[in-house]
Motif scaffolding. Structure first.
Motif, mmCIF file in Angstrom:
data_model
loop_
_atom_site.group_PDB
_atom_site.id
_atom_site.type_symbol
_atom_site.label_atom_id
_atom_site.label_comp_id
_atom_site.label_asym_id
_atom_site.label_seq_id
_atom_site.Cartn_x
_atom_site.Cartn_y
_atom_site.Cartn_z
ATOM 1 N N PRO A 164 39.576 29.676 12.910
ATOM 2 C CA PRO A 164 39.784 30.175 11.548
ATOM 3 C C PRO A 164 40.296 29.113 10.588
ATOM 4 O O PRO A 164 40.769 28.045 11.004
ATOM 5 C CB PRO A 164 40.829 31.285 11.743
ATOM 6 N N ASP A 165 40.224 29.440 9.306
ATOM 7 C CA ASP A 165 40.801 28.587 8.276
ATOM 8 C C ASP A 165 42.314 28.474 8.507
ATOM 9 O O ASP A 165 42.963 29.439 8.913
ATOM 10 C CB ASP A 165 40.563 29.190 6.882
ATOM 11 N N ASP A 166 42.851 27.290 8.215
ATOM 12 C CA ASP A 166 44.280 27.075 8.442
ATOM 13 C C ASP A 166 44.861 26.239 7.303
ATOM 14 O O ASP A 166 44.637 25.031 7.271
ATOM 15 C CB ASP A 166 44.492 26.365 9.786
ATOM 16 N N PRO A 225 44.902 30.470 6.117
ATOM 17 C CA PRO A 225 43.762 31.366 5.898
ATOM 18 C C PRO A 225 43.678 31.900 4.474
ATOM 19 O O PRO A 225 43.624 33.112 4.235
ATOM 20 C CB PRO A 225 44.037 32.492 6.899
ATOM 21 N N PHE A 226 43.654 31.000 3.511
ATOM 22 C CA PHE A 226 43.478 31.381 2.113
ATOM 23 C C PHE A 226 42.982 30.164 1.360
ATOM 24 O O PHE A 226 43.006 29.039 1.863
ATOM 25 C CB PHE A 226 44.773 31.935 1.501
ATOM 26 N N ARG A 276 36.861 29.519 1.150
ATOM 27 C CA ARG A 276 37.339 29.671 2.531
ATOM 28 C C ARG A 276 36.707 30.956 3.051
ATOM 29 O O ARG A 276 36.887 32.031 2.470
ATOM 30 C CB ARG A 276 38.863 29.779 2.573
ATOM 31 N N SER A 309 38.842 33.537 7.240
ATOM 32 C CA SER A 309 40.274 33.783 7.089
ATOM 33 C C SER A 309 40.718 35.180 7.504
ATOM 34 O O SER A 309 41.912 35.416 7.664
ATOM 35 C CB SER A 309 40.681 33.566 5.622
ATOM 36 N N THR A 310 39.780 36.116 7.653
ATOM 37 C CA THR A 310 40.129 37.511 7.921
ATOM 38 C C THR A 310 39.225 38.092 9.004
ATOM 39 O O THR A 310 38.202 37.510 9.379
ATOM 40 C CB THR A 310 39.977 38.356 6.655
ATOM 41 N N SER A 330 47.083 30.383 12.924
ATOM 42 C CA SER A 330 46.312 30.285 11.684
ATOM 43 C C SER A 330 46.157 31.655 11.040
ATOM 44 O O SER A 330 46.488 31.855 9.871
ATOM 45 C CB SER A 330 44.939 29.683 11.970
ATOM 46 N N ARG A 387 48.727 34.814 7.438
ATOM 47 C CA ARG A 387 48.321 35.772 6.399
ATOM 48 C C ARG A 387 48.816 37.160 6.799
ATOM 49 O O ARG A 387 48.421 37.682 7.845
ATOM 50 C CB ARG A 387 46.801 35.740 6.263
#
Length: 404
Positions: free
Chosen positions: A240-242, A244-245, A252, A255-256, A280, A284
């Motif tokens: 995931p994005d790190d 997550p935003f 991005r 993220s979810t 990560s 969020r």
């Protein structure tokens, strides 16, 4: 779970001997010295296997290279510019050589420009240790005042932008340089880092790429490589994005839970899976980690178990790397869902019923404070984390008292 350990190669301050003593049985590694987009040759892959299999004294370590992290996706592929077609072909060739060597799990990410991002890599803890931290005001100070991205101020609340201005005003030149280095340091273990001008050039090229465009590029990448992975018996798993935003106005798209569901449904194959990184995703507050494992678990091919402590409930907020059982993610609940998923897989006869896990990141404590290891990857801090996680796993897998 198979308990693994990330190793950055012969220059890693944590040795193969250290890993065996820490109790891990497998290794997560990559060929960080090979530039993104180039082929990983059979010779280089075989060399890394030998390095992992051998102690300092030449005796067998008993360790195996189980997971590649990461086989990087180049910026050309993400932007669909330049040599992106050639880079995809190189990716397929590298996967074939990895599969030939016995590796089945390949982790990667699709984060544009910046990979994992922190503003402080040695943040002081009350107990005298240190850890990595992402501070939204410090990041805004970098974005608005150091990088000077056009329109950056509009991406932050007035309170964050005002605090960023105050902090920037208090920084001397050394502090500004250190913050810039922290933000742009790139993938762990990578030899590739970026200057401010490099970042600005990438941002200019991403200016016309919306989240939907980037998602389309990602699906194009998956449609190109997943059939090859499936044929080779490789399980790809996207990190995931790190954090997550959105950062720097960049799209991005991982993220979810909804992001992952979209990606898994778009190319529906057992070779297209997920790296569940609890640190990560846990940065969020609207991400439900135990629920994600319960709902998406059949496509989770790799686990990063770590924890973060958030400063507040903002989606794009500040956090620091907490002890593995002490952050905002209920690690016991998450591991319980992992154990249940492994039980389901075993009952179904799946060969991949044992999911590789590694204790991700760690706080610098004791002798770690003097070693100055790869940020986020201290020996003792990770060993402590592995011991804590191992205790939870042992309890939850107990034949009489464990989960079912």
């Amino acid at each position: 779970m198979k308990q693994t350990w990330r190793w950055f190669g012969p220059h890693d301050l944590t040795s193969i001997d250290d890993i065996t003593q820490a109790g891990a049985t497998g290794v997560v590694s990559a060929l960080h010295h090979i530039p993104n987009g180039q082929v990983w040759t059979r010779e280089e892959i075989a060399k890394r296997h030998r390095e992992i299999a051998t102690r300092k004294d030449g005796s067998p370590s008993g360790l195996t290279w189980d997971v590649v992290e990461s086989l990087p996706v180049s910026e050309d592929v993400k932007k669909q510019k330049g040599d992106w077609h050639a880079h995809i072909e190189a990716y397929k060739v590298s996967m074939a050589s990895l599969a030939e060597s016995g590796i089945e799990v390949v982790c990667y990410n699709f984060m544009p420009v910046l990979d994992w991002t922190r503003t402080d890599i040695r943040w002081a803890l009350p107990n005298g240790g240190s850890c990595m931290r992402f501070d939204i005001a410090d990041f805004a100070a970098f974005d608005i005042h150091i990088l000077a991205r056009p329109g950056a101020g509009a991406d932050y609340s007035n309170a964050v932008a005002d605090e960023a201005g105050r902090r920037f005003a208090d920084m001397d030149e050394d502090a500004k340089k250190q913050l810039s280095r922290n933000v742009t340091m790139g993938l762990p273990g990578s030899s590739e880092s970026m200057t401010l001008d490099d970042v600005r050039a990438h941002l200019a090229e991403y200016g016309s790429i919306s989240p939907d465009h980037l998602r389309g590029h990602f699906i194009d990448f998956l449609e190109a490589v997943v059939p090859t992975a499936e044929k080779l018996g490789i399980r790809l798993c996207c990190h995931p994005d790190d954090p997550p935003f959105a950062l720097l106005g960049l799209p991005r798209i991982m993220s979810t839970e909804a992001d992952y569901k979209t990606m898994l449904d778009a190319v529906d194959s057992p070779a297209n899976g997920m790296t569940l990184c609890s640190g990560s995703l846990g940065a969020r507050p609207d991400n439900d980690l135990p629920g994600m494992m319960r709902r998406l678990g059949d496509r989770v091919h790799f686990l990063h178990l770590r924890n973060v402590k958030r400063d507040d409930a903002d989606i794009a907020g500040s956090f620091f790397e907490a002890e593995h059982l002490a952050g905002d993610t209920d690690m016991v609940a998450l591991i319980a869902e992992i154990v249940r998923e492994e039980q389901r897989r075993k009952a179904a006869g799946r060969a991949d019923h044992q999911i590789p896990m590694r204790p991700d990141h760690g706080q610098d404590i004791l002798d770690d404070l003097n070693r100055r290891a790869q940020p986020g990857y201290p020996t003792i801090g990770r060993m402590k984390g592995l011991a804590e996680l191992r205790g939870v796993i042992t309890a939850l897998e107990h034949r009489e008292y464990g989960v079912s």
